[in-house]
Design a protein around this motif. Structure first.
Motif, PDB file in Angstrom:
ATOM      1  N   GLU A 223      -4.388  -5.936   2.621  1.00  0.00           N
ATOM      2  CA  GLU A 223      -3.132  -6.521   2.155  1.00  0.00           C
ATOM      3  C   GLU A 223      -2.471  -5.627   1.115  1.00  0.00           C
ATOM      4  OE1 GLU A 223      -1.551 -10.403  -0.405  1.00  0.00           O
ATOM      5  OE2 GLU A 223      -3.659 -10.237   0.174  1.00  0.00           O
ATOM      6  N   ILE A 224      -1.169  -5.447   1.250  1.00  0.00           N
ATOM      7  CA  ILE A 224      -0.396  -4.751   0.217  1.00  0.00           C
ATOM      8  C   ILE A 224       0.014  -5.800  -0.810  1.00  0.00           C
ATOM      9  CG2 ILE A 224       1.697  -3.462  -0.286  1.00  0.00           C
ATOM     10  CD1 ILE A 224       1.584  -2.339   2.552  1.00  0.00           C
ATOM     11  N   VAL A 225      -0.540  -5.709  -2.004  1.00  0.00           N
ATOM     12  CA  VAL A 225      -0.287  -6.711  -3.042  1.00  0.00           C
ATOM     13  C   VAL A 225       1.028  -6.442  -3.767  1.00  0.00           C
ATOM     14  CG1 VAL A 225      -1.190  -7.827  -5.123  1.00  0.00           C
ATOM     15  CG2 VAL A 225      -2.771  -7.060  -3.331  1.00  0.00           C
ATOM     16  N   ASN A 226       1.290  -5.187  -4.066  1.00  0.00           N
ATOM     17  CA  ASN A 226       2.529  -4.860  -4.783  1.00  0.00           C
ATOM     18  C   ASN A 226       2.847  -3.382  -4.589  1.00  0.00           C
ATOM     19  OD1 ASN A 226       4.789  -5.284  -6.330  1.00  0.00           O
ATOM     20  ND2 ASN A 226       3.731  -5.201  -8.296  1.00  0.00           N
ATOM     21  N   VAL A 227       4.151  -3.074  -4.700  1.00  0.00           N
ATOM     22  CA  VAL A 227       4.616  -1.696  -4.566  1.00  0.00           C
ATOM     23  C   VAL A 227       5.687  -1.452  -5.617  1.00  0.00           C
ATOM     24  CG1 VAL A 227       5.695   0.018  -3.068  1.00  0.00           C
ATOM     25  CG2 VAL A 227       4.244  -1.750  -2.067  1.00  0.00           C
ATOM     26  N   VAL A 228       5.599  -0.318  -6.310  1.00  0.00           N
ATOM     27  CA  VAL A 228       6.660   0.109  -7.232  1.00  0.00           C
ATOM     28  C   VAL A 228       6.967   1.565  -6.947  1.00  0.00           C
ATOM     29  CG1 VAL A 228       6.127  -1.570  -9.043  1.00  0.00           C
ATOM     30  CG2 VAL A 228       4.966   0.648  -9.025  1.00  0.00           C
ATOM     31  N   ARG A 229       8.245   1.928  -7.177  1.00  0.00           N
ATOM     32  CA  ARG A 229       8.658   3.294  -6.854  1.00  0.00           C
ATOM     33  C   ARG A 229       9.631   3.855  -7.875  1.00  0.00           C
ATOM     34  NH1 ARG A 229      11.344   3.568  -1.101  1.00  0.00           N
ATOM     35  NH2 ARG A 229      11.182   5.811  -1.525  1.00  0.00           N
ATOM     36  N   ASP A 230       9.542   5.146  -8.075  1.00  0.00           N
ATOM     37  CA  ASP A 230      10.628   5.949  -8.593  1.00  0.00           C
ATOM     38  C   ASP A 230      11.048   6.795  -7.399  1.00  0.00           C
ATOM     39  OD1 ASP A 230      10.661   4.979 -11.123  1.00  0.00           O
ATOM     40  OD2 ASP A 230       9.448   6.570 -12.007  1.00  0.00           O
ATOM     41  N   PRO A 231      12.024   6.326  -6.621  1.00  0.00           N
ATOM     42  CA  PRO A 231      12.321   6.924  -5.318  1.00  0.00           C
ATOM     43  C   PRO A 231      12.477   8.442  -5.360  1.00  0.00           C
ATOM     44  CG  PRO A 231      13.624   4.955  -5.642  1.00  0.00           C
ATOM     45  CD  PRO A 231      12.959   5.235  -6.945  1.00  0.00           C
ATOM     46  N   GLY A 232      11.795   9.098  -4.441  1.00  0.00           N
ATOM     47  CA  GLY A 232      11.863  10.547  -4.337  1.00  0.00           C
ATOM     48  C   GLY A 232      10.930  11.277  -5.272  1.00  0.00           C
ATOM     49  N   SER A 233      10.312  10.552  -6.211  1.00  0.00           N
ATOM     50  CA  SER A 233       9.446  11.192  -7.196  1.00  0.00           C
ATOM     51  C   SER A 233       8.001  10.700  -7.066  1.00  0.00           C
ATOM     52  CB  SER A 233       9.963  10.922  -8.606  1.00  0.00           C
ATOM     53  OG  SER A 233       9.107  11.493  -9.567  1.00  0.00           O
ATOM     54  N   ARG A 234       7.777   9.427  -7.373  1.00  0.00           N
ATOM     55  CA  ARG A 234       6.398   8.921  -7.382  1.00  0.00           C
ATOM     56  C   ARG A 234       6.390   7.414  -7.121  1.00  0.00           C
ATOM     57  NH1 ARG A 234       1.976  10.500 -12.073  1.00  0.00           N
ATOM     58  NH2 ARG A 234       0.125   9.662 -11.045  1.00  0.00           N
ATOM     59  N   LYS A 236       3.503   3.830  -6.695  1.00  0.00           N
ATOM     60  CA  LYS A 236       2.159   3.257  -6.754  1.00  0.00           C
ATOM     61  C   LYS A 236       2.137   2.029  -5.858  1.00  0.00           C
ATOM     62  CE  LYS A 236       0.876   4.812 -11.444  1.00  0.00           C
ATOM     63  NZ  LYS A 236      -0.353   5.590 -11.144  1.00  0.00           N
ATOM     64  N   ILE A 237       1.070   1.903  -5.094  1.00  0.00           N
ATOM     65  CA  ILE A 237       0.916   0.781  -4.183  1.00  0.00           C
ATOM     66  C   ILE A 237      -0.473   0.175  -4.389  1.00  0.00           C
ATOM     67  CG2 ILE A 237       0.291   2.430  -2.351  1.00  0.00           C
ATOM     68  CD1 ILE A 237       1.279   0.358  -0.323  1.00  0.00           C
ATOM     69  N   ALA A 238      -0.511  -1.130  -4.664  1.00  0.00           N
ATOM     70  CA  ALA A 238      -1.782  -1.828  -4.891  1.00  0.00           C
ATOM     71  C   ALA A 238      -2.208  -2.500  -3.594  1.00  0.00           C
ATOM     72  CB  ALA A 238      -1.631  -2.862  -6.004  1.00  0.00           C
ATOM     73  N   VAL A 239      -3.442  -2.251  -3.182  1.00  0.00           N
ATOM     74  CA  VAL A 239      -3.942  -2.804  -1.924  1.00  0.00           C
ATOM     75  C   VAL A 239      -5.275  -3.527  -2.154  1.00  0.00           C
ATOM     76  CG1 VAL A 239      -2.782  -1.121  -0.459  1.00  0.00           C
ATOM     77  CG2 VAL A 239      -5.044  -0.597  -1.371  1.00  0.00           C
ATOM     78  N   ALA A 240      -5.517  -4.526  -1.331  1.00  0.00           N
ATOM     79  CA  ALA A 240      -6.758  -5.301  -1.423  1.00  0.00           C
ATOM     80  C   ALA A 240      -7.313  -5.485  -0.015  1.00  0.00           C
ATOM     81  CB  ALA A 240      -6.501  -6.658  -2.070  1.00  0.00           C
ATOM     82  N   SER A 241      -8.630  -5.659   0.077  1.00  0.00           N
ATOM     83  CA  SER A 241      -9.288  -5.836   1.373  1.00  0.00           C
ATOM     84  C   SER A 241      -9.798  -7.261   1.516  1.00  0.00           C
ATOM     85  CB  SER A 241     -10.456  -4.856   1.512  1.00  0.00           C
ATOM     86  OG  SER A 241     -11.163  -5.105   2.723  1.00  0.00           O
ATOM     87  N   HIS A 242      -9.622  -7.817   2.725  1.00  0.00           N
ATOM     88  CA  HIS A 242     -10.156  -9.138   3.038  1.00  0.00           C
ATOM     89  C   HIS A 242     -11.429  -9.033   3.871  1.00  0.00           C
ATOM     90  CE1 HIS A 242      -6.656 -11.032   1.318  1.00  0.00           C
ATOM     91  NE2 HIS A 242      -5.850 -10.323   2.100  1.00  0.00           N
ATOM     92  N   ASP A 243     -11.969  -7.816   3.944  1.00  0.00           N
ATOM     93  CA  ASP A 243     -13.215  -7.562   4.674  1.00  0.00           C
ATOM     94  C   ASP A 243     -14.080  -6.663   3.811  1.00  0.00           C
ATOM     95  OD1 ASP A 243     -15.233  -6.536   6.376  1.00  0.00           O
ATOM     96  OD2 ASP A 243     -13.980  -6.913   8.139  1.00  0.00           O
TER      97      ASP A 243
END
Length: 385
Positions: A223-234, A236-243
């Motif tokens: 699951e993708i829990v959250n995403v933040v961006r500085d478009p074109g630069s950097r 961060k994407i937080a992910v979690a597993s259900h398995d």
């Protein structure tokens, strides 16, 4: 007559092929003839227009009221004159007489054509709107058609979409005819037809790209829990597993980084940090500050504020260039993050204390100018309540 017959056939064909209500076209033709006739007679007569299905023409009728003494010759008729037309008529009756429509037949033909074109256009707009109204947050591919005051008009095939200047990636340059991928953020029906709004800077663009690259996300295992961006630069994407058997970060990175590299390529080299999500806020913040190491965390759960202690040589890495790393981490976790170096804590000197709450820093301190991005393993930080 041949023109009228062919017009009738054309109307029937359009109604059948385009699915336009036949009565709508007929009523528009009648109204057009009536308007033209009233204009000619300066609204002095009581006129009605009716479509004759047998002849395929719009017939024009003039109606007069039977009276004993005529005061308005355009709308009234004497009883004696009326009985020449209808021997059984009485005072108060209304008589109708067909009059020569003259050029009005050609007006009907022109109106029918205009109505057909208009209704076809409206039907196509409605079809396009129905096709896209449930496709919000879907990535689509189109072709750059033209520029309008900094905005790109994108041809999606059956529809045209808008990619505004603020939704374009920094330093990306497009020319008419170039292919482009973007996410649909909004669909609305306007007087000019459906308006489809696109974006390449929205965080959901990144999320949907990963969803397309990582089967485990589509299957619900990651699951993708959250995403933040500085478009074109950097980003961060937080992910979690259900398995338990699936590493969410490894699934998103892919074999030899193939999956994440495909996303990076689509976003023109935007750096992406894939962060393992944790219900433990302090641990989640430590993960979010990657690649910097964290020594100790002081947490105020009520205020969602954390004081993070890092080694002195990791301070600039934790903060990042122009405060970008800690800014993205704060936005990803929803916490206020305060960072200071280990040596400053020992000395008790708070003047070098760096405070970030998710907003960008306008000026970059000289000692924080170097952004040393490494893939070092982080030791378990010490967490203090």
């Amino acid at each position: 007559m041949d023109t009228i017959v062919s017009l009738k056939q054309a109307i029937e064909q359009i109604v059948k092929e385009k699915g336009i209500d036949r009565q709508v076209v007929i009523e528009a033709m009648e109204q057009a003839v009536l308007s033209a006739a009233n204009k000619k007679y300066r609204n002095t007569r009581n006129l009605e227009a009716h479509y004759n299905n047998d002849t395929g023409e719009v017939e024009l009728f003039e109606y007069v009221v039977v009276v004993e003494e005529v005061q308005d010759s355009y709308t009234e008729i004497s009883l004696d004159e009326a009985r020449e037309m209808d021997p059984e008529c009485e005072v108060g009756d209304e008589l109708g007489e067909k009059i020569d429509s003259g050029d009005f037949g050609r007006i009907a033909a022109q109106t029918a054509k205009q109505v057909i074109i208009q209704k076809v256009r409206e039907a196509e707009r409605e079809t396009v709107f129905n096709e896209y109204k449930d496709r919000q947050w879907e990535i689509v591919t189109g072709q750059v058609r033209r520029f309008e005051r900094g905005d790109l008009l994108i041809d999606l095939g059956r529809a045209e979409a808008i990619l505004s200047g603020k939704e374009q990636m920094p330093r990306e340059v497009y020319r008419p005819g170039d292919r482009i991928r973007a996410i649909i953020t909004d669909i609305a029906m306007t007087t000019k037809g459906p308006q489809i709004i696109l974006s390449r800077t929205h965080p959901q663009m990144l999320a949907k790209l990963f969803e397309a690259e990582v089967p485990e996300i589509g299957e619900g295992l990651v699951e993708i829990v959250n995403v933040v961006r500085d478009p074109g630069s950097r980003a961060k994407i937080a992910v979690a597993s259900h398995d338990r058997d699936i590493d969410p970060v490894g699934a998103c990175v892919g074999m030899r980084g193939s999956r994440v590299q495909n996303v990076v390529s689509e976003l023109r080299g935007e750096k992406i940090d894939i962060i393992p999500w944790s219900a433990d806020i302090a641990r989640f913040v430590c993960n979010a500050l990657s690649p910097a190491q964290v020594v100790k965390v002081f947490m105020d759960e009520e205020q969602r504020t954390l004081e993070v202690i890092v080694p002195d040589d990791q301070l600039s890495l934790a903060i990042g260039k122009r405060g970008q790393n800690v800014s993205l981490a704060a936005r990803l976790t929803g916490c206020r993050i305060d960072i200071k170096g280990e040596g400053k804590v020992e000395e008790g000197d708070l003047e070098e204390f760096a405070s970030f709450d998710g907003t960008h820093v306008e000026e970059e301190p000289e000692e924080m100018a170097v952004d040393e991005e490494t893939d070092q393993q982080q030791p378990e930080p010490e967490i203090a309540a």
